[in-house]
Design a protein around this motif. Sequence first.
Motif, PDB file in Angstrom:
ATOM      1  N   SER A  20       2.772  16.894  30.846  1.00 36.44           N
ATOM      2  CA  SER A  20       2.446  17.691  32.026  1.00 36.44           C
ATOM      3  C   SER A  20       1.875  16.822  33.139  1.00 36.44           C
ATOM      4  N   GLY A  21       1.415  15.633  32.778  1.00 34.83           N
ATOM      5  CA  GLY A  21       0.893  14.721  33.799  1.00 34.83           C
ATOM      6  C   GLY A  21      -0.500  14.232  33.497  1.00 34.83           C
ATOM      7  N   ARG A  22      -1.309  15.079  32.840  1.00 34.66           N
ATOM      8  CA  ARG A  22      -2.664  14.657  32.520  1.00 34.66           C
ATOM      9  C   ARG A  22      -3.019  15.134  31.121  1.00 34.66           C
ATOM     10  N   ILE A  23      -3.795  14.348  30.408  1.00 34.24           N
ATOM     11  CA  ILE A  23      -4.264  14.849  29.125  1.00 34.24           C
ATOM     12  C   ILE A  23      -5.436  15.800  29.389  1.00 34.24           C
ATOM     13  N   HIS A  24      -5.641  16.723  28.455  1.00 30.64           N
ATOM     14  CA  HIS A  24      -6.780  17.626  28.586  1.00 30.64           C
ATOM     15  C   HIS A  24      -7.651  17.503  27.348  1.00 30.64           C
ATOM     16  N   MET A  25      -8.760  18.197  27.354  1.00 31.05           N
ATOM     17  CA  MET A  25      -9.731  18.043  26.273  1.00 31.05           C
ATOM     18  C   MET A  25      -9.152  18.443  24.906  1.00 31.05           C
ATOM     19  N   GLY A  26      -8.211  19.376  24.930  1.00 29.86           N
ATOM     20  CA  GLY A  26      -7.562  19.756  23.681  1.00 29.86           C
ATOM     21  C   GLY A  26      -6.834  18.568  23.056  1.00 29.86           C
ATOM     22  N   HIS A  27      -6.190  17.771  23.895  1.00 25.10           N
ATOM     23  CA  HIS A  27      -5.550  16.550  23.399  1.00 25.10           C
ATOM     24  C   HIS A  27      -6.601  15.615  22.812  1.00 25.10           C
ATOM     25  N   GLY A  59       0.819  -1.201   0.000  1.00 26.77           N
ATOM     26  CA  GLY A  59       0.000   0.000   0.000  1.00 26.77           C
ATOM     27  C   GLY A  59       0.850   1.247   0.000  1.00 26.77           C
ATOM     28  N   GLU A  60       0.267   2.288  -0.538  1.00 24.09           N
ATOM     29  CA  GLU A  60       0.940   3.584  -0.559  1.00 24.09           C
ATOM     30  C   GLU A  60       1.070   4.076   0.879  1.00 24.09           C
ATOM     31  N   THR A  61       2.211   4.682   1.205  1.00 26.68           N
ATOM     32  CA  THR A  61       2.397   5.133   2.584  1.00 26.68           C
ATOM     33  C   THR A  61       1.559   6.369   2.871  1.00 26.68           C
ATOM     34  N   TYR A  62       1.126   6.451   4.110  1.00 21.67           N
ATOM     35  CA  TYR A  62       0.414   7.651   4.563  1.00 21.67           C
ATOM     36  C   TYR A  62       0.811   7.908   6.009  1.00 21.67           C
ATOM     37  N   TYR A  63       1.329   9.097   6.255  1.00 22.81           N
ATOM     38  CA  TYR A  63       1.856   9.439   7.574  1.00 22.81           C
ATOM     39  C   TYR A  63       0.928  10.490   8.201  1.00 22.81           C
ATOM     40  N   VAL A  64       0.223  10.093   9.247  1.00 26.32           N
ATOM     41  CA  VAL A  64      -0.635  11.025  10.000  1.00 26.32           C
ATOM     42  C   VAL A  64       0.036  11.311  11.328  1.00 26.32           C
ATOM     43  N   LEU A  65       0.108  12.563  11.679  1.00 25.07           N
ATOM     44  CA  LEU A  65       0.765  12.911  12.928  1.00 25.07           C
ATOM     45  C   LEU A  65       0.021  14.042  13.623  1.00 25.07           C
ATOM     46  N   GLU A  66      -0.192  13.862  14.932  1.00 23.82           N
ATOM     47  CA  GLU A  66      -0.680  14.964  15.742  1.00 23.82           C
ATOM     48  C   GLU A  66       0.503  15.474  16.550  1.00 23.82           C
ATOM     49  N   MET A  67       0.522  16.758  16.806  1.00 19.76           N
ATOM     50  CA  MET A  67       1.634  17.333  17.559  1.00 19.76           C
ATOM     51  C   MET A  67       1.762  16.600  18.891  1.00 19.76           C
ATOM     52  N   PHE A  68       2.975  16.107  19.155  1.00 25.59           N
ATOM     53  CA  PHE A  68       3.127  15.293  20.365  1.00 25.59           C
ATOM     54  C   PHE A  68       3.045  16.164  21.618  1.00 25.59           C
ATOM     55  N   PRO A  69       2.547  15.576  22.704  1.00 23.39           N
ATOM     56  CA  PRO A  69       2.260  16.384  23.885  1.00 23.39           C
ATOM     57  C   PRO A  69       3.482  16.588  24.769  1.00 23.39           C
ATOM     58  N   TYR A  70       3.425  17.678  25.530  1.00 23.20           N
ATOM     59  CA  TYR A  70       4.349  17.859  26.635  1.00 23.20           C
ATOM     60  C   TYR A  70       3.794  17.041  27.803  1.00 23.20           C
TER      61      TYR A  70
END
Length: 871
Positions: free
Chosen positions: A46-53, A33-44
């Motif tokens: 901080s200890g907990r994920i938030h709704m923005g994540h 298959g053709e490659t496809y690279y999806v990336l979300e900006m990796f988090p700092y």
Amino acid sequence: MTTERYNPRAVEPRWQKAWDEAKLYEARSDAPGETYYVLEMFPYPSGRIHMGHVRNYAMGDVVARYKRARGFNVLHPMGWDAFGMPAENAAMQNRVHPAKWTYENIASMRAQLKSMGLSLDWSREFATCDVEYYHRQQMLFLDFLDAGLAYRKKSKVNWDPVDMTVLANEQVEDGRGWRSGALVEQRELVQWFFKITEYADDLLEALDHLPNWPDKVRLMQKNWIGKSEGLMVRWQLAGGTAPAGHDELTVFTTRPDTLFGASFLAVAADHPLAASLARNDPALADFIAECRRAGTSAEALETAEKNGYRTGVEAVHPFDPAWTLPVYVANFVLMDYGTGAIFGCPAHDQRDLDFARKYELPVTPVVLPSREDPTVFTIYAEAYGGDGVLFNSRFLDGMSPQEGFEAVATRLGETMLDGAPQAVRKVNFRLRDWGVSRQRYWGCPIPVLHCETCGVVPEARENLPVRLPDDVEFDKPGNPLDRHPTWRQATCPRCGGGARRETDTMDTFVDSSWYFARFTSPRAETPTVPAIADAWLPVDQYIGGVEHAILHLLYSRFFVRAMKATGHLDLVEPFRGLFTQGMVVHETYKDGRDWVPPSDVAFKEVDGQRQATRVSTGAPIEIGGIEKMSKSKRNVVDPEDIIGSYGADTARWFMLSDSPPDRDVIWTEAGAEGAFRFVQRLWRLVGDAAPHLGDAARPASVTGETALAIRKAAHRTASGVTADIERLGFNKAVARVHELVNTLAGALGDLARSDDETKAAAAEALEFLVKLIAPMMPHLAQECWTVLGNEDFVAARSWPQIDEALLRDDSVTLPLQINGKKRGDLTVPADASKADIEQAALDSQVVRDALNGGQPKRLVVVPGRIVNVVV
RNA sequence: GCGGGCGUGAUGGAAUGGUAGACAUACCGGACUUAAAAUCCGGAGGCGCAAGCCGUGCGGGUUCGAGUCCCGCCGCCCGUACCA
């Protein structure tokens, strides 16, 4: 018959475990298959994920799962942007080592992310504070050093007195440190720099070849790079007025065409000419000191009055030896842009005009706007910055400003002064080289040594990594590496003598400038494996917050250029597609002066007004504005609570619903409940229908009305959802799924007594439905998939095959307008010709009534769209 | 200042120049229930008994037709700034 309630708390962890064990989402560069690279900006971490994540990663996961279903070989990794100040702050406040603090945070955030059921390849996970990662970053640094892309220079730096570190220009906002908020001071220090200006033109130019980036971001980068083309013009200083050694003054201008409108020159307070003059002029020395003081305070910049000091020096106009202009020292001229000297043309620059009015200098217009009379055109309070025809300008009269620019450039270019042209063309950039030295512990050590005999020496490659020492103290401000008893002692790789380690570490923006490349070979000995990196990169779809529109994205763009120059990859741009998602916002609540968290607020409706009370005390609550979720306003909703009560799918579905993904989304309890109700509704629909589907073979064509309607609804929804996801219009995809569920809920009510054809159509529709929701609600989809009698993973199945024939209708109903207003409907065969539609329109009762026996003035027929009769 | 974006029901929002308000939330009515929740059915831009009229921030324009395009205002949001 009645389906049991869907219980995400039981279902979600079960499937997450199954996916994990099947290694379902691990990417292989040699997979088909053709490659496809999806990336979300990796988090700092901080200890907990938030709704923005949650929002960010839900969007990325939809793309990743969708592309996988479309047969792409998808890479969708996750890691941690793990160096930085908060870990050191925690170390100082809680006496916990930054590494321990960071890795514990990573562990809890990883668990939270895993509870979201994201299709991530966790086998590639790394943190930028892993020695395996910063080791390779040090290798890159040495390569950049060899290539001349990293260098050391003494420079005036932005010193944050609270964080006790240097900040890049990009990290100073309104004269304050971006993290600490402290007023930034100017200090002279020797610092490490990356030569980003080497690529200034390329970074600017290439923006035009990024069609899948938001215009807004491209524009912001363009402004940041700030290219301006102009002329360096040398002005002779009139004899006897200037101090010794200052015979001339060079000025940068983008508007040499307005040279005949010049009425003064001004230099920066830090300009050498100002310094020379100040030696014999105490008043000027005072003025300069005042400028410097004002320069560092943010408030002074706000109120910004234009102040100047007339030096008595006179400059000779380049085109007229008899014409001299006064030279000022002015507070608004910046030493670090251009030459630190300007000529002022008040008629066509507002700032110069303000200055001229204050010091009563002449204001001569030299650009005449079209349709203005040259004999009466006058500048009053506003400078004219527009286009026009040059006048009052001797040999330039009648030219356009562009022609004037060329004429001046040519003439002054040919005029020789002391063997050099009086003016040369020059391109100036606002962009400065990127200062990467930070006087911090928790960052990637800069792998160089200071040898008493050899000077600055790169650490030998075989001695890498330069590891951070574990035994450090955070009891005092400043850099703990400086205070470490032994870490600094090293051996010079060149002469074998004693040397001192560089104690500066790298700006954490360096870490995030190439992590996307490292993900392609996360365990390699070298920073990248070029062939593999080139196969995956560029990132096809990058998703994150717009707050990184300049810094992170610009630095990453620089890095791929520098990495290309040093042979680590062969790539033009890091991110082919960029999407900047909106924030998650929430109402704020106040009890007197106290902010109250949403969990402590209850609502009721009184006379149509929503009223709030505090649950814990019963006190009335004032409902405030809708703002970004923040600890200070306490309007934070914890994803863990939401996932714990409603499940990950509900949280994901709500984050994707309603709001367009690039706009802010308002988190509401009602919205979350609505999403949860939909989860249950869909589950009931599938569960109730499943036992009656039998194994009716799917017919190639159907004849029954119900069966056909079901098939059409399913195929049309699939077609629409496909288009929506391709354009990242998740909110619209959600709406279409709602429509399909509404339709099916009506059509499948009596499935037990339906014919085989209808059952088959229903089976197909439910299969489509499950596949369509799978990218957004993967757990629910998988559970439904199982209920429908499948034993495999729906995530491994292909996207629905759409039958184009079902997207078309035999007949269409067109709106029938009279004079542009809808007066009826007209149903015609789908393949009706324009003439047929015209005839049908004329035959219709509404049109005959409107015409009253006469002829229409005009008949507009847009097949498939509309009919408009003008009478 | 400059640059960009946005103004549509009670609310979030749909709408290649072609039926404005899809879908959802909140709301109202009904069914089921001893009751509530859940669920199901129905209603709903405004004015009007109705036919109909008016409706996408305001004012113009182009067009058979404008939420959409053009010009001029108003308002809100974001970015950025003594950049010569």
